[in-house]
Design a protein around this motif. Structure first.
Motif, PDB file in Angstrom:
ATOM      1  N   GLN A   1       0.793  -1.231   0.000  1.00 47.51           N
ATOM      2  CA  GLN A   1       0.000   0.000   0.000  1.00 47.51           C
ATOM      3  C   GLN A   1       0.825   1.281   0.000  1.00 47.51           C
ATOM      4  O   GLN A   1       0.280   2.351  -0.278  1.00 47.51           O
ATOM      5  CB  GLN A   1      -0.923  -0.002   1.227  1.00 47.51           C
ATOM      6  CG  GLN A   1      -1.899  -1.167   1.245  1.00 47.51           C
ATOM      7  CD  GLN A   1      -2.675  -1.274   2.543  1.00 47.51           C
ATOM      8  OE1 GLN A   1      -2.416  -0.548   3.506  1.00 47.51           O
ATOM      9  NE2 GLN A   1      -3.622  -2.191   2.600  1.00 47.51           N
ATOM     10  N   ARG A   2       2.103   1.222   0.310  1.00 51.17           N
ATOM     11  CA  ARG A   2       2.867   2.458   0.503  1.00 51.17           C
ATOM     12  C   ARG A   2       4.147   2.524  -0.318  1.00 51.17           C
ATOM     13  O   ARG A   2       5.068   3.249   0.036  1.00 51.17           O
ATOM     14  CB  ARG A   2       3.226   2.632   1.986  1.00 51.17           C
ATOM     15  CG  ARG A   2       2.045   2.773   2.918  1.00 51.17           C
ATOM     16  CD  ARG A   2       2.536   3.068   4.321  1.00 51.17           C
ATOM     17  NE  ARG A   2       1.445   3.195   5.272  1.00 51.17           N
ATOM     18  CZ  ARG A   2       1.611   3.480   6.555  1.00 51.17           C
ATOM     19  NH1 ARG A   2       2.830   3.665   7.033  1.00 51.17           N
ATOM     20  NH2 ARG A   2       0.589   3.576   7.359  1.00 51.17           N
TER      21      ARG A   2
ATOM     22  N   SER B   1      -0.056  20.328  -4.807  1.00 55.23           N
ATOM     23  CA  SER B   1      -0.213  19.075  -4.056  1.00 55.23           C
ATOM     24  C   SER B   1       1.044  18.765  -3.250  1.00 55.23           C
ATOM     25  O   SER B   1       2.160  19.013  -3.709  1.00 55.23           O
ATOM     26  CB  SER B   1      -0.517  17.919  -5.009  1.00 55.23           C
ATOM     27  OG  SER B   1       0.573  17.695  -5.897  1.00 55.23           O
TER      28      SER B   1
ATOM     29  N   SER C   1       5.106   7.648   0.627  1.00 55.81           N
ATOM     30  CA  SER C   1       4.216   6.523   0.914  1.00 55.81           C
ATOM     31  C   SER C   1       2.938   6.584   0.077  1.00 55.81           C
ATOM     32  O   SER C   1       2.253   5.571  -0.089  1.00 55.81           O
ATOM     33  CB  SER C   1       3.861   6.482   2.395  1.00 55.81           C
ATOM     34  OG  SER C   1       3.254   7.701   2.797  1.00 55.81           O
ATOM     35  N   ALA C   2       2.602   7.773  -0.446  1.00 56.14           N
ATOM     36  CA  ALA C   2       1.407   7.933  -1.282  1.00 56.14           C
ATOM     37  C   ALA C   2       1.750   8.052  -2.768  1.00 56.14           C
ATOM     38  O   ALA C   2       0.849   8.125  -3.606  1.00 56.14           O
ATOM     39  CB  ALA C   2       0.627   9.172  -0.837  1.00 56.14           C
ATOM     40  N   TYR C   3       3.038   8.040  -3.105  1.00 57.64           N
ATOM     41  CA  TYR C   3       3.467   8.167  -4.505  1.00 57.64           C
ATOM     42  C   TYR C   3       3.419   6.808  -5.197  1.00 57.64           C
ATOM     43  O   TYR C   3       3.888   5.805  -4.648  1.00 57.64           O
ATOM     44  CB  TYR C   3       4.894   8.721  -4.551  1.00 57.64           C
ATOM     45  CG  TYR C   3       5.489   8.834  -5.937  1.00 57.64           C
ATOM     46  CD1 TYR C   3       5.379  10.010  -6.656  1.00 57.64           C
ATOM     47  CD2 TYR C   3       6.173   7.762  -6.512  1.00 57.64           C
ATOM     48  CE1 TYR C   3       5.942  10.126  -7.930  1.00 57.64           C
ATOM     49  CE2 TYR C   3       6.724   7.865  -7.779  1.00 57.64           C
ATOM     50  CZ  TYR C   3       6.609   9.048  -8.478  1.00 57.64           C
ATOM     51  OH  TYR C   3       7.171   9.154  -9.727  1.00 57.64           O
ATOM     52  N   LYS C   4       2.860   6.770  -6.388  1.00 55.74           N
ATOM     53  CA  LYS C   4       2.782   5.520  -7.146  1.00 55.74           C
ATOM     54  C   LYS C   4       3.596   5.563  -8.434  1.00 55.74           C
ATOM     55  O   LYS C   4       4.361   4.653  -8.722  1.00 55.74           O
ATOM     56  CB  LYS C   4       1.323   5.183  -7.465  1.00 55.74           C
ATOM     57  CG  LYS C   4       0.475   4.878  -6.235  1.00 55.74           C
ATOM     58  CD  LYS C   4       1.047   3.732  -5.430  1.00 55.74           C
ATOM     59  CE  LYS C   4       0.245   3.451  -4.178  1.00 55.74           C
ATOM     60  NZ  LYS C   4       0.883   2.414  -3.324  1.00 55.74           N
TER      61      LYS C   4
ATOM     62  N   LEU D   1       2.611  15.481  -1.020  1.00 56.46           N
ATOM     63  CA  LEU D   1       2.426  14.094  -0.615  1.00 56.46           C
ATOM     64  C   LEU D   1       3.736  13.482  -0.159  1.00 56.46           C
ATOM     65  O   LEU D   1       4.822  13.898  -0.577  1.00 56.46           O
ATOM     66  CB  LEU D   1       1.827  13.261  -1.738  1.00 56.46           C
ATOM     67  CG  LEU D   1       2.659  13.002  -2.999  1.00 56.46           C
ATOM     68  CD1 LEU D   1       2.190  11.715  -3.660  1.00 56.46           C
ATOM     69  CD2 LEU D   1       2.525  14.152  -3.988  1.00 56.46           C
ATOM     70  N   HIS D   2       3.633  12.508   0.720  1.00 52.58           N
ATOM     71  CA  HIS D   2       4.780  11.723   1.172  1.00 52.58           C
ATOM     72  C   HIS D   2       5.020  10.602   0.160  1.00 52.58           C
ATOM     73  O   HIS D   2       4.111  10.205  -0.577  1.00 52.58           O
ATOM     74  CB  HIS D   2       4.488  11.140   2.560  1.00 52.58           C
ATOM     75  CG  HIS D   2       5.669  10.484   3.214  1.00 52.58           C
ATOM     76  ND1 HIS D   2       5.943   9.144   3.061  1.00 52.58           N
ATOM     77  CD2 HIS D   2       6.638  10.992   4.012  1.00 52.58           C
ATOM     78  CE1 HIS D   2       7.033   8.850   3.751  1.00 52.58           C
ATOM     79  NE2 HIS D   2       7.475   9.953   4.334  1.00 52.58           N
TER      80      HIS D   2
ATOM     81  N   TYR E   1       6.059   2.755  -4.344  1.00 56.83           N
ATOM     82  CA  TYR E   1       5.854   3.179  -5.717  1.00 56.83           C
ATOM     83  C   TYR E   1       5.990   1.993  -6.669  1.00 56.83           C
ATOM     84  O   TYR E   1       6.612   0.973  -6.353  1.00 56.83           O
ATOM     85  CB  TYR E   1       6.826   4.296  -6.086  1.00 56.83           C
ATOM     86  CG  TYR E   1       8.222   4.157  -5.510  1.00 56.83           C
ATOM     87  CD1 TYR E   1       9.257   3.583  -6.235  1.00 56.83           C
ATOM     88  CD2 TYR E   1       8.499   4.626  -4.224  1.00 56.83           C
ATOM     89  CE1 TYR E   1      10.529   3.457  -5.715  1.00 56.83           C
ATOM     90  CE2 TYR E   1       9.780   4.503  -3.682  1.00 56.83           C
ATOM     91  CZ  TYR E   1      10.782   3.922  -4.435  1.00 56.83           C
ATOM     92  OH  TYR E   1      12.041   3.802  -3.896  1.00 56.83           O
TER      93      TYR E   1
END
Length: 409
Positions: A62-63, A168, A173-176, A170-171, A65
Motif C-alpha cells: 500500500q505504501r 499538491s 508513501s502515497a506516490y505511485k 504528498l509523502h 511506488y
C-alpha cells in the motif's frame, strides 16, 4: 480460561472478550512478523499475528511506488526456511516480492488477524503475562514479539511554510508513478534511496524534478563488474576492518561514479558502513539517478529555506515555482504510541541495546525488524527468537497436556 468460550456469548460481546493465547503474540504481519511466525511454527510453537491493516506486508502493498525493486540481490533478502523462486530475477520487483510474501504465509499456514491495530500492550507483573488490547478485544500471552519495524509510520517534513503551498503535497508513501506528474515541476525533499528513485521515475515520465539535498549522503554503485556492491562489502568485512572496507568502497565509488561532491551530493566524513552502524543511515545505491543528475534532468538543490504559495526559497538564495512537492523524508517506528511501561525502547521507538543484542528484552519481550540491517537482520533475529521461545516451552511446567505453552493463571 477465555472469557469468550461460549460461541453465542462471543458473538454478542466480542468487543469485551479477553482471549488467552497459548503461544507468542506477534504485532505486525510484515516480513518481520511473517518470518518470526514461520520460525515459531517450525519449532512447534503456535503464534498469534495481529495486523492493523487488511493485508500482509502492507508497507509493500500500500505504501510503495510502482517501479520499486529490491536494492540488494535476492539471496540477501529472502526469509528463513523458504527461498525466493529460482526464476525470479536478481533484483525482484515490488510485485514479485509481494507474491513471495503471499506464498510464504501460505506455505507456513500463517493467518494473521487483520484490522487489529494494537492500542496498548503492557506487562502484568502480578500474573506474569502481556496484555495486548485492540479495538475488539484483549489478548494475553507470556510472550510479546514487536514486529512493527523501523518503518511503521511516514515522517512528515517540518519545512517552514509548507502549509502555504497551493499545489499538491504528498509523502513518498502515497506516490505511485511519475505518470501523474507529466510536464510538472516537482520538488522532491530528500535524497535517500526513495528520493533518488522517485526523481528518476519522474524523469522517465517527462516531469521536471528538483531534488533537495538536506544532508551529506554516500552514493555507491549498485554493482561493480556485475557483482553486488553490498555483497562485496559483506565479503570484505570478514577479513578486514570496517574502516578499511569503507576506504575501498569509496575508492570504487569514485572510480565508477566520479566525485559526487561536484554534483551537490557531499559525502559524509564517516565512511558508509561505519555511518550505517552508528546512525542506521543507509547509503544510496545508484540505479540510474546519478546519470540524470549529471545530464541536468534531475536538478540538485540546496536545503529549503521556506516553502511559498507557489514554490520554494532555497538557502543559496534561489526561488523557484513548483506544481507539486513530494516528501522523501522516510519512516519511523510507532512503538512508543502503544507499548506501555517499557524501558527497552528509546523515545524514537528503537531498542536501546545495540545490534546484535536488541532482539530480546525482559519478561518475554522480543523485537524483530529493528536491526537497521534490512531483511538480512530480520531473518537472523527471527531464528533466534523462535529458538529461545521454543526452549522455554520445552522446559515450562504445564497444566495442559496438549501444549507446553499454555500455562496461564
Amino acid at each position: 480460561m477465555d472469557s469468550c468460550e461460549d460461541p453465542h456469548h462471543q458473538q454478542e460481546h466480542q468487543s469485551k472478550c479477553t482471549m488467552r493465547v497459548p503461544g507468542p503474540i506477534i504485532v505486525g504481519a510484515g516480513p518481520s512478523g511473517l518470518a518470526t511466525a514461520a520460525c515459531l511454527t517450525e519449532q512447534g510453537v503456535p503464534p498469534l499475528v495481529l495486523e492493523k491493516s487488511d493485508c500482509i506486508a502492507s508497507l509493500w502493498q500500500q505504501r510503495t511506488y510502482d517501479r520499486l525493486k529490491l536494492h540488494l540481490p535476492k539471496h540477501f533478502c529472502q526469509l528463513p526456511l523458504l527461498d525466493f523462486p529460482e526464476d525470479f530475477p536478481k533484483y525482484p520487483t515490488k510485485q514479485q516480492f509481494i507474491s513471495y510474501m503471499d506464498s510464504y504465509a501460505t506455505h507456513f499456514s500463517i493467518r494473521p488477524q487483520f484490522n487489529q491495530a494494537v492500542q496498548s500492550a503492557e506487562f502484568d507483573p502480578e500474573f506474569g503475562f502481556w496484555r495486548v488490547t485492540t479495538k475488539d478485544r484483549t489478548f494475553i500471552s507470556r510472550w510479546l514479539i514487536v514486529a512493527t519495524g523501523e518503518n511503521a509510520e511516514p515522517v512528515m517534513s517540518d519545512v517552514a511554510g509548507i502549509e502555504k503551498f497551493h499545489g499538491s503535497v504528498l509523502h513518498t508513501s502515497a506516490y505511485k508513478s511519475g505518470s501523474e506528474f507529466k510536464n510538472k515541476r516537482v520538488l522532491v525533499v530528500g535524497c535517500g534511496n526513495s528520493g533518488m528513485e522517485i526523481s528518476l521515475d519522474l524523469c522517465r515520465h517527462n516531469a521536471i524534478p528538483h531534488m533537495v539535498v538536506r544532508n551529506a549522503v554516500h552514493v555507491l554503485p549498485q554493482e561493480v563488474f556485475g557483482f553486488s556492491t553490498f555483497g562485496i562489502a559483506m565479503t570484505l568485512v570478514r577479513w578486514f576492518s570496517l574502516r578499511l572496507v569503507d576506504k575501498l568502497l569509496l575508492l570504487i565509488a569514485n572510480l565508477t561514479l566520479g566525485n559526487t561532491d561536484k554534483l551537490g551530493l557531499r559525502r559524509p566524513k564517516t565512511g558508509p558502513l561505519e555511518l550505517k552502524n552508528i546512525t542506521g543511515k543507509t547509503p544510496v545505491l545508484d540505479v540510474g539517478a546519478l546519470s540524470q543528475i549529471k545530464s541536468g534532468k534531475i536538478k540538485v538543490m540546496e536545503g529549503v529555506k521556506e516553502i511559498t504559495r507557489n514554490g520554494a526559497k532555497f538557502l543559496d538564495g534561489q526561488e523557484r515555482e513548483f506544481d507539486s512537492i513530494i516528501l522523501a523524508t522516510g519512516y519511523k517506528s510507532n512503538v512508543p504510541t502503544w507499548l506501555k511501561g517499557c524501558k527497552f525502547f528509546t523515545k524514537d521507538g528503537m531498542p536501546r541495546a545495540p545490534f546484535p543484542n536488541g532482539w530480546k528484552g525482559e519478561n518475554g519481550l522480543y523485537t524483530v525488524g529493528f536491526t537497521r540491517r534490512g531483511l538480512l537482520g530480520t531473518a537472523s533475529d527471527a531464528v533466534k527468537i523462535a529458538r529461545d521461545v521454543a526452549e522455554q516451552c520445552r522446559t515450562m511446567p504445564t497444566r495442559d497436556p496438549k501444549t507446553s505453552c499454555n500455562n496461564f493463571p
